[in-house]
Design an enzyme around this catalytic site. Structure first.
Site, PDB file in Angstrom:
ATOM      1  N   GLY A  24      87.717  10.817  55.985  1.00  0.00           N
ATOM      2  CA  GLY A  24      86.635  11.789  55.504  1.00  0.00           C
ATOM      3  C   GLY A  24      86.060  10.902  54.520  1.00  0.00           C
ATOM      4  N   SER A  25      85.221  11.638  53.689  1.00  0.00           N
ATOM      5  CA  SER A  25      84.298  10.996  52.678  1.00  0.00           C
ATOM      6  C   SER A  25      84.821   9.992  51.961  1.00  0.00           C
ATOM      7  CB  SER A  25      83.907  12.428  51.823  1.00  0.00           C
ATOM      8  OG  SER A  25      83.236  11.853  50.896  1.00  0.00           O
ATOM      9  N   SER A  26      83.784   9.024  51.994  1.00  0.00           N
ATOM     10  CA  SER A  26      83.973   7.906  51.022  1.00  0.00           C
ATOM     11  C   SER A  26      84.104   8.176  49.609  1.00  0.00           C
ATOM     12  CB  SER A  26      82.944   7.016  51.279  1.00  0.00           C
ATOM     13  OG  SER A  26      81.438   7.713  50.838  1.00  0.00           O
TER      14      SER A  26
END
Lengths: 384, 127
Positions: B57-59
């Site tokens: 998922g999110s960076s």
């Protein structure tokens, strides 16, 4: 990873502590991607902007480097926490606004263009195809590799920051034009953007590099954005293309059973108290389509529409802003649905959205129930 | 074992068999795993040798790892099956030793084991 003598010097601290930190990050990135060297990049897009996501530690980190850190290539920015035009209508508190402003100032002082958008591919003139770039926003990185002919690692917030400060990035596998690692067969018929988002979410789980999507033709831009958003949410996959994988590669099917499994996971409410569109943010074309699809009808409940600032300005100039306001829509620029502080479980039980990415983060992080429907059904069932 | 971020740590293994999305699942101030569908739900990561497949998922999860360290609630080290940039760079900024382990090393690590990890020297010992 091989470093040049100058890069070694920077890593050892001879070019100051900021460069040392940047090269430490690049070395970790290089080890993680298996890269053998650094290559120059022409454009960087940073994540880590919304105070709701990076918090006090992130705000303090950026404040601590902003006097000494300067970007070396064109660098743009992900969304922040709110739209300044309407922040007074939400109960964020002065502390939140102040910290968000500090984050904005830190990036501006480093030379970053404060675009506040997770869809740079919709609003910017992109480097010519074949260019090396470094994009931290996961949906934008996947879009760049899959649809724009650009090359980026699936960067993290810090690897992209290090690339902005050095103008370089490790030459990982996604930067090289490799064929698909596996094939994902689309076996859901007549998919809407919701099923395309689910396919992206599914492919992101099963594939780690480049997914070849077969069994269907490439969807329209809304479908493609949905794949990018879903894929970026679930895993490590950084690219897709339409077509078969080379012979001998693994092949998995995304059919009605797989779609139902994802629906069971992410669809947690029968209906929503409010409607959320724009995760990723909507383009001007998508706003125009929304106006056309509404055809003069209005939503029976409040609808939050997230988009870039330039899109909101164009929508205002075209008269769409007034039309959408009469249709019970609030256009919110500079922010997005992903980890928005504007939706709280204290005041909202559940939301309706057509976004898999939005559903994941609104459910997991905001703690609200989510009702998933494609946009055409939302308009058919939720307007009067 | 392949080093991603150098360093040495001792602690108790916290073993997960599911990817971790640091932004979506972990409270950045307390290090508590908030996601009810995750196998570490309700656990606190502080001081553990966190062993899991990989990040997802999110960076921005890299900032979450930095935040955990700033709050004093970060794992002492992280060991993954596969490397991802969010976890590797979050650990690089936070100064948390991190390595990718081989399948047999992963098989050897059980929740509750007390281990010594030295990612520079390639040492992974159950004590």
């Amino acid at each position: 990873m091989q470093l040049t003598p100058d890069e070694e010097a920077a890593l050892s601290g001879r070019h100051g502590d900021i460069m040392q930190m940047a090269y430490r990050i690049l070395v970790a990135t290089g080890e993680a991607t298996g890269a053998e060297r650094l290559v120059p990049v022409e454009w960087v897009h940073l994540s880590g902007v919304n105070y709701n996501t990076i918090g006090d530690a992130g705000e303090a980190f950026l404040r601590s480097i902003r006097d000494r850190a300067k970007v070396r290539v064109r660098t743009t920015l992900n969304p922040m926490g709110f739209d300044i035009d309407s922040v007074g209508s939400y109960d964020l508190g002065e502390g939140f606004i102040q910290k968000q402003r500090s984050i904005q100032e830190s990036y501006a002082m480093m030379g970053v263009e404060t675009t506040f958008s997770c869809v740079p591919y919709d609003i910017l003139q992109l480097p010519r195809p074949g260019s090396q770039v470094a994009l931290a926003e996961s949906n934008a990185a996947i879009h760049a590799n899959s649809l724009d002919g650009l090359h980026t690692n699936k960067e993290s917030a810090f690897s992209a920051l290090a690339s902005a400060l050095t103008g370089k990035s490790p030459y990982g596998p996604l930067r090289q034009d490799m064929p698909p690692d596996m094939a994902v067969e689309m076996a859901v018929s007549d998919p809407t953007e919701l099923e395309w988002g689910m396919l992206g979410y599914f492919a992101g789980r099963v594939c780690e590099g480049h997914a070849g999507i077969c069994g269907a033709v490439q969807p329209d831009t809304r479908g493609c954005k949905a794949i990018c958003g879903g894929m970026g949410t679930s895993g490590m996959c950084g690219r897709f293309s339409f077509g078969e994988a080379p012979p001998g590669r693994e092949r998995v099917e995304f059919g009605p059973a797989e779609a139902a499994g994802i629906r069971d996971e992410l669809n947690t409410a029968e209906k929503g108290d409010l409607i959320i569109l724009g995760s990723p943010q909507l383009s001007f074309g998508e706003i125009r389509d929304l106006v056309a699809m509404l055809g003069g009808r209005r939503f029976a409940k409040k609808c939050m529409v997230f988009c870039p600032r330039t899109v909101k300005e164009r929508a205002a100039a075209a008269g769409y802003l007034d039309i959408l306001e009469r249709a019970n829509c609030t256009l919110l620029a500079d922010c997005c649905a992903c980890l928005t502080p504007l939706v709280s479980a204290e005041t909202t039980d559940s939301v309706t959205t057509n976004s898999i990415k939005g559903a994941y983060y609104l459910g997991r992080s905001n703690g609200v129930g989510v009702c998933l429907k494609p946009l055409n059904r939302i308009i058919r069932e939720e307007t009067v | 074992m392949k080093r991603m971020v150098g360093g040495r740590a001792r602690g108790i293994v916290m073993r997960s068999f599911r990817p971790i999305n640091f932004l979506g699942m972990i409270d950045k101030r307390t290090g508590m795993v908030g996601d009810i569908s995750h196998d570490l739900h309700g656990r606190r990561l502080a001081g553990s040798i966190l062993v899991f497949p990989h990040g997802s998922g999110s960076s921005v999860g890299a900032y979450t790892i930095h935040s955990l360290q700033s709050q004093g609630v970060a794992p002492a080290a992280m060991i993954c099956e596969r490397a991802d940039l969010t976890v590797a760079t979050g650990c690089a900024v936070a100064g948390i030793p991190m390595a990718v382990a081989t399948e047999s090393e992963m098989g050897m690590l059980r929740g509750g084991d007390r281990v010594l990890v030295d990612t520079d020297a390639g040492i992974l010992e159950v004590e």
